[in-house]
Scaffold this active site. Structure first.
Site, PDB file in Angstrom:
ATOM      1  N   GLU A 185       1.024  -1.314  -0.131  1.00  0.00           N
ATOM      2  CA  GLU A 185      -0.014   0.030   0.026  1.00  0.00           C
ATOM      3  C   GLU A 185       0.801   1.141  -0.044  1.00  0.00           C
ATOM      4  OE1 GLU A 185      -4.271  -1.367   1.944  1.00  0.00           O
ATOM      5  OE2 GLU A 185      -2.541  -0.808   3.387  1.00  0.00           O
ATOM      6  N   GLU A 209      -6.685  -7.042  -0.440  1.00  0.00           N
ATOM      7  CA  GLU A 209      -7.379  -7.237   0.936  1.00  0.00           C
ATOM      8  C   GLU A 209      -8.820  -6.820   1.033  1.00  0.00           C
ATOM      9  OE1 GLU A 209      -5.194  -4.752   3.731  1.00  0.00           O
ATOM     10  OE2 GLU A 209      -3.197  -5.723   3.305  1.00  0.00           O
TER      11      GLU A 209
END
Length: 629
Positions: A195, A271
């Site tokens: 991320e 995710e």
């Protein structure tokens, strides 16, 4: 030990030497070894294929470092029984190398064994080696010694940082490359960073990481994972590398964004947040079955692949919990990482598990696997704690003192976590004076001549201190409550980073006791309650637990305020009466038939009993959260 830049390292997978020459590429750019077969997962025409056949990754996150290694096989089997075909895990650098140059891959750090057990369960493996992982884990997985280096700029092209990552990858990546599908192992994909678009936009850094992986033999599918916004995808994605999204709701919007930006790539949710984590003193997060199942169904209906985060959350064992910062205050994460996952912290199958199983099996048409029973639990009972060494003298007796002209930080002492006991003997004139601590991270209990003066909880704080014209014994017990794991304050130091003043005058000449509680041996933990005489209403206490047949249990400390708990010398983690978490999970492998010992380090107030309960108590059920954007 750092491998030679020209050394051919042979690693083992499943405990047997594979004969695979692990690719090593040091600073001198030694030889490189590429896999002998193409990546198992490909997408030549925009459709995800596994070995040339249409495929959807149906993964669940389960982190080996949050699960007792004796329970790995059981929990992986539960993931497979839910209908998943893949497990994904981060690799926490600070778990393997808490001190520079001291690297371990044994016991609960044995990646090869974990990969092998996943393969035995019929699961592929996705590895997320960071080097930064977030994961609500202390310092985002980066070692404290790394971020504590003067001038260090993590997660960037800063050369000293890249040098340390390169050295770490030389050691880590042979563990992963040997287990790739190309060599008969289960590893089918590897993530580039984590991320990154939520942190920075150093494209050169991401390209360097990608090349560092491929140059050391990673030949399976590479991907990046970022939030489903243009800003995050711009910062974290790489041309030629599969871009995926992380989110908790609105899969149609995420799919549209990715497909608009990445024509010819499959839609992958790296995710899917079906639950969430908790901070001390805040609400316990839960997500209804209907809400979570609706989003999962939307991902599947959009033709997407998915990783359920978390499928089994486990526990922030020891002092592994990280922390966040809301711009005003530190927000330490609780010990449990249950995350309202479909497989509970103790392995129990929740209603969410069964609903997800229906959706996953319908999507694949696979035959359902038998459902495992919930693990057994000890019967509830009450234990009576026996007070031991008092707080200050007990702690001082457990670690040698070092002399400093100023109060040193955790980083200066080379201590990643735990407590520091700072002691000085300043001359204090008669009257009341302001005692001020600057740069405090995170919390200090202040004592004068052994008597509590108060608690400071913030970067700068002041307490009144009464003097009589003589020297006083000034003690500050500073608690590291977990390093920040997300955002621009990543890598922030711990301890007293400024100084201590009485009025305008700095206090010099300190002795400091370093207390790395999660590094204490069972022998030291056993000795701790007898290290000094009992004193006051806090310090060490022990309780005896007799067990016929070891089984899981949940430990509660009614009446205790805040501290830490060990079982047979293994640190379970932190406890705090402010909640939301009330119980600490005790996995059966920590217990033995016969006598067991519970050791408590209580920082503020003893309770009169310790209870074993037959269910987790993670927060009031009325505090119910459903929005995960």
């Amino acid at each position: 030990m750092e491998p030679s830049t020209h050394e051919q390292v042979v690693v083992s997978f499943r405990g047997v030497a594979t004969g695979v020459a692990a690719p090593v590429r040091g600073r001198a750019a030694g030889h490189m070894v590429q896999p002998s077969a193409p990546a198992l997962l490909t997408y030549p025409q925009g459709e995800l294929l596994r070995g040339g056949r249409p495929h959807r990754v149906l993964a669940g996150s389960m982190h080996y470092f949050r699960v007792h290694p004796a329970q790995w096989a059981d929990r992986l089997g539960r993931l497979a029984a839910m209908g998943l075909n893949t497990v994904d895990t981060y690799v926490a650098w600070n778990v393997h190398e808490p001190h520079r140059g001291q690297v371990r891959f044994d016991g609960g750090r044995d990646l090869g064994r974990y990969f092998g057990l996943a393969q035995d369960a019929g699961l592929d493996v996705i590895v997320r080696p960071g080097p930064y992982i977030c994961a609500e884990w202390d310092n985002g997985g980066l070692p404290a010694w790394l971020t504590g280096m003067p001038g260090m700029r993590p997660r960037s092209s800063y050369r000293p940082y890249l040098d340390e990552v390169e050295r770490w990858f030389d050691t880590l990546l042979p563990q992963i490359t040997a287990a790739q599908a190309a060599y008969g192992g289960p590893v089918v994909a590897v993530q580039v960073e984590n991320e990154y678009g939520s942190y920075g936009d150093d494209r050169g850094y991401l390209e360097w990481l990608r090349d560092a992986l491929t140059g050391r033999g990673v030949g399976e599918l590479l991907y990046t994972a970022d939030g489903p916004t243009a800003l995050m995808q711009d910062g974290g994605s790489l041309p030629g590398t599969l871009a995926t999204a992380t989110f908790g709701s609105d899969p149609a919007a995420a799919a549209a964004l990715l497909r608009a930006r990445r024509a010819g790539e499959p839609f992958v949710c790296a995710e899917f947040w079906n639950g969430w984590f908790d901070h001390w003193g805040e609400r316990h997060h839960m997500r209804s079955v209907d809400s979570a199942a609706g989003t999962l169904a939307g991902i599947l209906d959009a033709g997407g692949s998915v990783s359920i985060y978390m499928a089994h959350g486990g526990t922030n064992t020891g002092l592994g919990s990280g922390a966040n910062h809301d711009g005003v205050r530190l927000q330490p994460t609780v010990t449990s990482y249950d995350s309202d996952a479909p497989i509970a912290e103790n392995g129990a199958l929740r209603p969410k598990f069964h609903r997800f199983r229906e959706l996953l099996l319908a999507a694949t048409g696979a035959e359902p696997r038998p459902l495992p029973a919930d693990p057994p639990l000890l019967a509830p009972r009450t234990l009576l704690p026996v007070p031991g060494a008092g707080l200050l003298e007990g702690l001082a007796a457990l670690a040698p003192a070092t002399a400093w002209p100023h109060p040193p930080s955790f980083e200066e002492l080379g201590q990643p976590s735990g407590l520091l006991l700072y002691r000085a003997r300043p001359l204090v004139p008669a009257g009341t004076h302001d005692l001020t601590v600057h740069g405090l991270h995170d919390r200090a209990q202040v004592f004068a001549d052994g008597v509590p003066v108060g608690v400071l909880d913030g970067e700068t704080g002041t307490l009144p201190l009464t003097g009589t014209g003589r020297r006083i014994a000034l003690d500050l017990l500073v608690e590291n409550q977990g390093r920040i794991n997300y955002g621009p304050l990543l890598g922030q130091g711990k301890g007293i980073l400024g100084g201590v003043r009485i009025g305008p005058r700095l206090v010099h000449t300190w002795t400091v006791h370093g207390l790395p509680l999660d590094e204490w041996t069972p022998e030291l933990v056993e000795h701790a309650p007898a290290a000094a005489a009992p004193a006051g209403g806090c310090g060490f206490a022990t309780a005896r637990l007799d067990v016929d047949t070891p089984a899981d249990t949940f430990l509660a400390l009614p009446g205790f305020s805040r501290g830490l708990v060990w079982v047979n010398g293994t640190l379970l983690g932190r406890h705090r009466e402010i909640g939301p978490q009330t119980t600490l999970y005790v996995p059966a492998p920590l217990l033995s038939a016969g006598r067991n010992t519970v050791t408590v380090l209580e920082l503020e107030r003893f309770g009169d009993r310790i209870e074993l309960r037959d269910r987790a108590e993670l927060g009031p059920p009325q505090e119910y959260v459903e929005t995960f954007d």
